[in-house]
Design a protein around this motif. Structure first.
Motif, short mmCIF file in Angstrom:
data_model
loop_
_atom_site.label_atom_id
_atom_site.label_comp_id
_atom_site.label_asym_id
_atom_site.label_seq_id
_atom_site.Cartn_x
_atom_site.Cartn_y
_atom_site.Cartn_z
N GLY A 214 47.75 -3.25 -22.39
CA GLY A 214 48.29 -4.44 -21.57
C GLY A 214 47.36 -4.89 -20.63
N ASP A 215 47.50 -6.24 -20.00
CA ASP A 215 46.54 -6.94 -19.18
C ASP A 215 46.47 -6.05 -17.82
N ASN A 216 47.50 -5.16 -17.56
CA ASN A 216 47.47 -4.45 -16.05
C ASN A 216 47.40 -2.92 -16.38
N ALA A 217 46.77 -2.57 -17.51
CA ALA A 217 46.87 -0.98 -17.56
C ALA A 217 45.46 -0.54 -17.19
N PRO A 218 45.71 0.68 -16.59
CA PRO A 218 46.56 1.60 -16.81
C PRO A 218 47.58 1.65 -15.52
N ALA A 219 47.16 0.88 -14.55
CA ALA A 219 47.90 1.20 -13.09
C ALA A 219 49.36 0.79 -13.27
N ALA A 220 49.63 -0.15 -13.91
CA ALA A 220 50.99 -0.75 -14.19
C ALA A 220 51.90 -0.01 -14.90
N VAL A 221 51.20 0.73 -16.07
CA VAL A 221 51.94 1.66 -16.76
C VAL A 221 52.11 2.67 -15.92
N VAL A 222 51.26 3.22 -15.40
CA VAL A 222 51.50 4.73 -14.97
C VAL A 222 52.38 4.53 -13.71
N ASN A 223 52.42 3.51 -12.96
CA ASN A 223 53.25 3.36 -11.55
C ASN A 223 54.61 3.01 -12.18
N GLY A 224 54.83 2.56 -13.37
CA GLY A 224 56.44 2.28 -14.08
C GLY A 224 56.69 3.83 -14.44
N VAL A 225 55.86 4.70 -14.94
CA VAL A 225 56.24 5.98 -15.26
C VAL A 225 56.62 6.66 -13.82
N ASN A 226 55.91 6.55 -12.98
CA ASN A 226 56.19 7.36 -11.70
C ASN A 226 57.71 6.70 -11.14
N ALA B 280 56.35 -3.86 -24.98
CA ALA B 280 56.51 -4.57 -23.61
C ALA B 280 55.55 -5.74 -23.63
N HIS B 281 55.71 -6.70 -22.70
CA HIS B 281 55.05 -7.88 -22.67
C HIS B 281 53.63 -7.34 -22.16
N GLY B 282 52.62 -8.12 -22.64
CA GLY B 282 51.26 -7.76 -22.29
C GLY B 282 50.89 -7.93 -20.77
N SER B 283 51.58 -8.76 -20.20
CA SER B 283 51.38 -9.07 -18.62
C SER B 283 52.51 -8.29 -17.76
N SER B 284 53.07 -7.07 -18.40
CA SER B 284 54.09 -6.31 -17.83
C SER B 284 53.42 -5.57 -16.57
N ASN B 285 54.29 -5.65 -15.45
CA ASN B 285 54.02 -4.70 -14.06
C ASN B 285 54.73 -3.86 -13.95
N GLU B 286 54.89 -2.69 -12.88
CA GLU B 286 55.46 -1.48 -13.08
C GLU B 286 56.85 -1.63 -13.12
N GLU B 287 57.41 -2.76 -12.58
CA GLU B 287 58.92 -2.83 -12.71
C GLU B 287 59.28 -3.21 -14.48
N ALA B 288 58.50 -3.79 -14.95
CA ALA B 288 58.66 -4.22 -16.47
C ALA B 288 58.48 -2.99 -17.44
N ILE B 289 57.63 -2.04 -17.02
CA ILE B 289 57.26 -0.81 -17.67
C ILE B 289 58.62 0.07 -17.52
N PHE B 290 58.83 0.08 -16.20
CA PHE B 290 60.21 0.75 -15.91
C PHE B 290 61.22 0.38 -16.52
N ASN B 291 61.55 -0.87 -16.82
CA ASN B 291 62.75 -1.41 -17.37
C ASN B 291 62.54 -0.97 -19.08
N ALA B 292 61.17 -1.10 -19.52
CA ALA B 292 61.20 -0.58 -20.93
C ALA B 292 61.29 0.80 -21.24
N ILE B 293 60.96 1.81 -20.23
CA ILE B 293 61.32 2.91 -20.45
C ILE B 293 62.99 3.36 -20.34
N ARG B 294 63.47 2.65 -19.23
CA ARG B 294 64.97 2.65 -19.45
C ARG B 294 65.57 2.50 -20.85
N GLN B 295 64.90 1.05 -21.38
CA GLN B 295 65.50 0.78 -22.70
C GLN B 295 65.12 1.65 -23.77
N ALA B 296 64.16 2.26 -23.58
CA ALA B 296 63.60 3.37 -24.52
C ALA B 296 64.50 4.67 -24.53
#
Length: 331
Positions: free
Chosen positions: A11-23, A297-313
């Protein structure tokens, strides 16, 4: 417990956005555990939680410019391939990545594995509509297969119908075939042949052809088409919605005093409308037709988008939809 294997470097904002979404997700959902694949030092720089999170160090990253199939075969220690292997080996239930779409599709096929008797898996995003009664629809295929055969569209309709029933909780999802007219005889050879197959399939609620202009009205729950057309429709909808909201904002802020006062009065309503059309809230696009849940997840995903993708998973896994599709096609 749902175990999610995440490509932390995609993703464009990795790993910060991905990890923050996990948090965020670890705090929100007590029934998930996460395996984060990627550069351990970079991941831990942003990781704020310890419980139910495992960091697996990898040494390679699949870049956007890499040829997908070659990259998946050669970069075996990449964060995406290692995460896919965890699903293949039963160490995780879901593969989630915001990285290269082509590489993720190749990982799903070559590593996770195709369901027996599925000709080609498809990529399936959930798109918001303007209908209160039917607030979303599934677009299938949205880019996995540029060239499709009638059997692909039939299988994709069945797969997407399972998802609509089990995950979106739509009792009898209405399936429409995207075409240049609503009459049964309309379209090219692919559309005509697919129409015949869809109309004869008893496991789905096929309502006939639908024109693309009706998609956002909530006219169908599942819209089926080839991957080339589906991807063009998806990109058009994304671009149009952004352009419309930008145009509205420009018109309201560049006018006179009355216009600006009116803008203040409808500001909240417009914000709510824009929020309703935020496709990241539905999560990512699911790759259906493989022996495990794979979510893009969308390539430009921010932490909220990653959170929603985890919720979907989490919801996809708990629904049991993957095992149901395996049973349908392999029995």
């Amino acid at each position: 417990m749902v175990t999610i294997a995440i490509d932390a470097m995609g993703g464009d904002n990795a790993p910060a956005a991905v990890v923050n979404g996990v948090n965020l997700a670890i705090h929100a959902f007590e029934d998930i555990q996460v395996k984060l694949f990627g550069d351990e030092a970079q991941i831990r720089e942003h990781l704020k939680v310890q419980e139910r999170v495992e960091v697996i160090h990898t040494t390679e990253i699949i870049e956007a410019e890499d040829e997908p199939v070659i990259a998946v075969r050669r970069k075996k220690d990449s964060s995406m391939v290692r995460a896919a292997r965890a699903v293949k080996e039963g160490e995780a239930d879901v593969l989630l990545s915001a990285g290269s779409t082509g590489a993720l599709l190749a990982s799903g096929l070559l590593v996770v594995g195709r369901i027996k008797n599925i000709d080609r898996p498809g990529l399936m995003p959930v798109i918001p509509t303007i209908s209160k009664e039917h607030p979303q629809f599934i677009l299938m295929d949205a880019g996995a297969n540029a060239d499709s055969k009638p059997i692909n569209l039939l299988q994709h309709a069945i797969l997407a119908s399972y998802y609509a029933r089990e995950v979106l909780e739509i009792k009898s999802p209405r399936v429409g075939l995207i075409n240049n007219g609503t009459e049964a005889g309309k379209g090219n050879d692919l559309s005509k042949a697919a129409y015949e197959l869809l109309s004869q399939e008893e496991s789905i609620n096929f309502i006939g052809n639908i024109e693309a202009k009706e998609l956002l009205n909530g006219s169908v729950d599942v819209a089926v088409t080839d991957g080339f057309t589906g991807n063009a429709i998806l990109k058009t909808l994304e671009g149009t919605s952004k352009s419309v909201f930008k145009a509205i904002k420009g018109a309201l802020t560049s006018g006179g005093m009355k216009t600006k006062l009116g803008a203040l009065m409808i500001k909240d309503a417009l914000a709510d409308l824009k929020d309703n059309f935020d496709d990241t809230k539905a999560g990512g696009a699911v790759m259906l037709g493989v022996k495990g849940a794979v979510i893009k997840a969308h390539g430009s995903s921010n932490e909220e988008a990653i959170f929603n993708a985890i919720r979907q998973a989490r919801k996809v896994t708990n629904s049991g939809v993957i095992n149901q599709t395996i049973s349908f096609f392999e029995d």
